[in-house]
Scaffold this motif. Structure first.
Motif, PDB file in Angstrom:
ATOM      1  N   LEU A 148       0.824  -1.208   0.000  1.00 45.74           N
ATOM      2  CA  LEU A 148       0.000   0.000   0.000  1.00 45.74           C
ATOM      3  C   LEU A 148       0.860   1.261   0.000  1.00 45.74           C
ATOM      4  N   ASP A 149       1.939   1.263   0.775  1.00 48.02           N
ATOM      5  CA  ASP A 149       2.845   2.410   0.774  1.00 48.02           C
ATOM      6  C   ASP A 149       3.489   2.600  -0.596  1.00 48.02           C
ATOM      7  N   ASN A 150       3.871   1.498  -1.239  1.00 45.96           N
ATOM      8  CA  ASN A 150       4.460   1.602  -2.576  1.00 45.96           C
ATOM      9  C   ASN A 150       3.459   2.168  -3.583  1.00 45.96           C
ATOM     10  N   LEU A 151       2.208   1.719  -3.492  1.00 47.38           N
ATOM     11  CA  LEU A 151       1.185   2.237  -4.404  1.00 47.38           C
ATOM     12  C   LEU A 151       0.923   3.723  -4.156  1.00 47.38           C
ATOM     13  N   ARG A 152       0.954   4.147  -2.897  1.00 48.64           N
ATOM     14  CA  ARG A 152       0.758   5.570  -2.604  1.00 48.64           C
ATOM     15  C   ARG A 152       1.901   6.408  -3.163  1.00 48.64           C
ATOM     16  N   ARG A 153       3.116   5.915  -3.015  1.00 49.63           N
ATOM     17  CA  ARG A 153       4.245   6.656  -3.587  1.00 49.63           C
ATOM     18  C   ARG A 153       4.127   6.745  -5.104  1.00 49.63           C
ATOM     19  N   LYS A 154       3.715   5.651  -5.750  1.00 46.20           N
ATOM     20  CA  LYS A 154       3.529   5.684  -7.203  1.00 46.20           C
ATOM     21  C   LYS A 154       2.411   6.654  -7.588  1.00 46.20           C
ATOM     22  N   GLU A 155       1.355   6.693  -6.771  1.00 45.79           N
ATOM     23  CA  GLU A 155       0.254   7.617  -7.048  1.00 45.79           C
ATOM     24  C   GLU A 155       0.729   9.067  -6.990  1.00 45.79           C
ATOM     25  N   HIS A 156       1.525   9.413  -5.967  1.00 49.55           N
ATOM     26  CA  HIS A 156       2.051  10.776  -5.873  1.00 49.55           C
ATOM     27  C   HIS A 156       2.946  11.114  -7.069  1.00 49.55           C
ATOM     28  N   ILE A 157       3.758  10.149  -7.478  1.00 50.40           N
ATOM     29  CA  ILE A 157       4.644  10.387  -8.624  1.00 50.40           C
ATOM     30  C   ILE A 157       3.826  10.626  -9.889  1.00 50.40           C
ATOM     31  N   LEU A 158       2.783   9.816 -10.103  1.00 49.94           N
ATOM     32  CA  LEU A 158       1.936   9.990 -11.285  1.00 49.94           C
ATOM     33  C   LEU A 158       1.171  11.308 -11.236  1.00 49.94           C
ATOM     34  N   GLU A 159       0.717  11.723 -10.055  1.00 48.25           N
ATOM     35  CA  GLU A 159       0.027  13.007  -9.937  1.00 48.25           C
ATOM     36  C   GLU A 159       0.970  14.164 -10.277  1.00 48.25           C
ATOM     37  N   ASP A 160       2.203  14.088  -9.812  1.00 52.11           N
ATOM     38  CA  ASP A 160       3.174  15.141 -10.151  1.00 52.11           C
ATOM     39  C   ASP A 160       3.429  15.170 -11.658  1.00 52.11           C
ATOM     40  N   GLN A 161       3.591  14.009 -12.263  1.00 50.30           N
ATOM     41  CA  GLN A 161       3.810  13.969 -13.715  1.00 50.30           C
ATOM     42  C   GLN A 161       2.597  14.496 -14.476  1.00 50.30           C
ATOM     43  N   ASN A 162       1.393  14.158 -14.000  1.00 46.70           N
ATOM     44  CA  ASN A 162       0.177  14.637 -14.649  1.00 46.70           C
ATOM     45  C   ASN A 162       0.061  16.153 -14.542  1.00 46.70           C
ATOM     46  N   SER A 163       0.374  16.702 -13.372  1.00 45.06           N
ATOM     47  CA  SER A 163       0.324  18.154 -13.193  1.00 45.06           C
ATOM     48  C   SER A 163       1.332  18.846 -14.099  1.00 45.06           C
ATOM     49  N   HIS A 164       2.527  18.269 -14.209  1.00 44.13           N
ATOM     50  CA  HIS A 164       3.550  18.859 -15.077  1.00 44.13           C
ATOM     51  C   HIS A 164       3.105  18.843 -16.536  1.00 44.13           C
ATOM     52  N   LEU A 165       2.551  17.722 -16.994  1.00 44.14           N
ATOM     53  CA  LEU A 165       2.075  17.649 -18.378  1.00 44.14           C
ATOM     54  C   LEU A 165       0.898  18.577 -18.624  1.00 44.14           C
ATOM     55  N   TYR A 166       0.003  18.704 -17.640  1.00 38.29           N
ATOM     56  CA  TYR A 166      -1.139  19.605 -17.801  1.00 38.29           C
ATOM     57  C   TYR A 166      -0.676  21.057 -17.885  1.00 38.29           C
ATOM     58  N   ILE A 168       2.244  22.109 -19.030  1.00 39.34           N
ATOM     59  CA  ILE A 168       2.870  22.293 -20.348  1.00 39.34           C
ATOM     60  C   ILE A 168       1.807  22.416 -21.433  1.00 39.34           C
ATOM     61  N   LEU A 169       0.753  21.581 -21.364  1.00 42.14           N
ATOM     62  CA  LEU A 169      -0.318  21.637 -22.355  1.00 42.14           C
ATOM     63  C   LEU A 169      -1.079  22.958 -22.293  1.00 42.14           C
ATOM     64  N   SER A 170      -1.313  23.473 -21.078  1.00 40.46           N
ATOM     65  CA  SER A 170      -2.008  24.754 -20.942  1.00 40.46           C
ATOM     66  C   SER A 170      -1.182  25.890 -21.529  1.00 40.46           C
ATOM     67  N   GLU A 171       0.121  25.875 -21.244  1.00 43.36           N
ATOM     68  CA  GLU A 171       0.989  26.913 -21.804  1.00 43.36           C
ATOM     69  C   GLU A 171       1.011  26.840 -23.323  1.00 43.36           C
ATOM     70  N   HIS A 172       1.088  25.636 -23.878  1.00 35.05           N
ATOM     71  CA  HIS A 172       1.097  25.493 -25.334  1.00 35.05           C
ATOM     72  C   HIS A 172      -0.225  25.957 -25.941  1.00 35.05           C
ATOM     73  N   GLN A 173      -1.343  25.625 -25.314  1.00 33.46           N
ATOM     74  CA  GLN A 173      -2.642  26.038 -25.829  1.00 33.46           C
ATOM     75  C   GLN A 173      -2.810  27.553 -25.753  1.00 33.46           C
ATOM     76  N   ALA A 174      -2.338  28.179 -24.659  1.00 34.13           N
ATOM     77  CA  ALA A 174      -2.403  29.629 -24.545  1.00 34.13           C
ATOM     78  C   ALA A 174      -1.569  30.299 -25.632  1.00 34.13           C
ATOM     79  N   ALA A 175      -0.396  29.732 -25.911  1.00 38.03           N
ATOM     80  CA  ALA A 175       0.446  30.304 -26.964  1.00 38.03           C
ATOM     81  C   ALA A 175      -0.229  30.188 -28.330  1.00 38.03           C
ATOM     82  N   MET A 176      -0.878  29.065 -28.587  1.00 39.64           N
ATOM     83  CA  MET A 176      -1.575  28.905 -29.859  1.00 39.64           C
ATOM     84  C   MET A 176      -2.737  29.881 -29.975  1.00 39.64           C
ATOM     85  N   GLU A 177      -3.512  30.080 -28.912  1.00 40.52           N
ATOM     86  CA  GLU A 177      -4.620  31.031 -28.953  1.00 40.52           C
ATOM     87  C   GLU A 177      -4.116  32.459 -29.163  1.00 40.52           C
TER      88      GLU A 177
END
Length: 240
Positions: A148-166, A168-177
């Motif tokens: 369970l601790d390992n899964l929680r650590r993986k969840e935090h890592i995936l959330e950080d990666q998702n936030s980083h990608l989101y 980057i995508l928002s910045e790219h979309q704003a630049a295109m607009e």
């Protein structure tokens, strides 16, 4: 003044007891050697310390084994000796008995052979099984908590990666607009003669100053009568 008489009893102090043992052992072996040399006798001395260490002395040229053999012949006694084959047979028998006992215990733990067990034996077996089950459950809970601790650590890592990608995508979309809005506000470049394209589209070889091929020729007449018609021959003005 002579030395005082020492009371013969066990020495309680371990250090003093060890020192006395070393001194008296050396004196005893020395006396045995002197007795063998002076009196031409065969002497054998065996000493075991309190820690189990053995000390021996045999008068030369005999060895301790020869002195023991002579002792057995004189006293008509024999020490029991076990050969190697008998030792091996005894060891095999002991291991076989232990194996049988272990197999019987295994069958009892699995519930296959309980007919020979009494009520007390069954109670003890039940307690042992409950204790084993508790240990197994404790270990199982530990492993589950680790997973369970390992899964929680993986969840935090995936959330950080998702936030980083989101981000980057928002910045790219704003630049295109922003780029699209800039292109919409930009004034388009229209060619100067594009409105007149319908007039000279079919006949591109005509002169650009000829705006319409259907226009008829016009003559400009002067307002003064003396300047009209033939007054100025060869200088008529026409608009084509």
């Amino acid at each position: 003044m002579g030395r005082g008489k020492i009371e013969i009893k066990r020495i309680e102090n371990p250090t003093n007891r060890q020192v006395t043992f070393s001194k008296r052992r050396g004196g005893l072996l020395k006396k045995a050697n002197e007795l063998a040399i002076l009196c031409d006798v065969q002497v054998g001395v065996v000493i075991f310390s309190s820690s189990g260490k053995m000390f021996e002395y045999s008068s030369p040229p005999l060895s301790m084994h020869q002195i023991i053999d002579r002792y057995q012949r004189v006293t008509n006694t024999r020490f029991e000796e076990i050969d190697n084959q008998q030792q091996i047979f005894c060891e095999i028998s002991r291991m076989r008995n232990e194996n049988d006992m272990l197999q019987a215990s295994m069958r009892q733990y699995t519930g296959e052979d309980l007919s020979s067990m009494t009520m007390n034996d069954l109670n003890q077996l039940e307690q042992q099984l409950e204790y084993s089950v508790n240990k197994v459950r404790t270990r199982k809970h530990q492993l589950l908590n680790q997973q369970l601790d390992n899964l929680r650590r993986k969840e935090h890592i995936l959330e950080d990666q998702n936030s980083h990608l989101y981000r980057i995508l928002s910045e790219h979309q704003a630049a295109m607009e922003h780029q699209q809005a800039a292109m919409e506000h930009k004034v388009p470049d229209v060619p100067m003669l594009e409105p007149f394209g319908l007039f000279y589209q079919d006949e591109p070889s005509r002169n650009l100053l000829q705006l319409s091929p259907q226009l008829h020729a016009f003559r400009l007449q002067p307002a003064q009568p003396n300047l009209q018609e033939a007054s100025l021959p060869g200088h008529s003005l026409q608009l084509w």
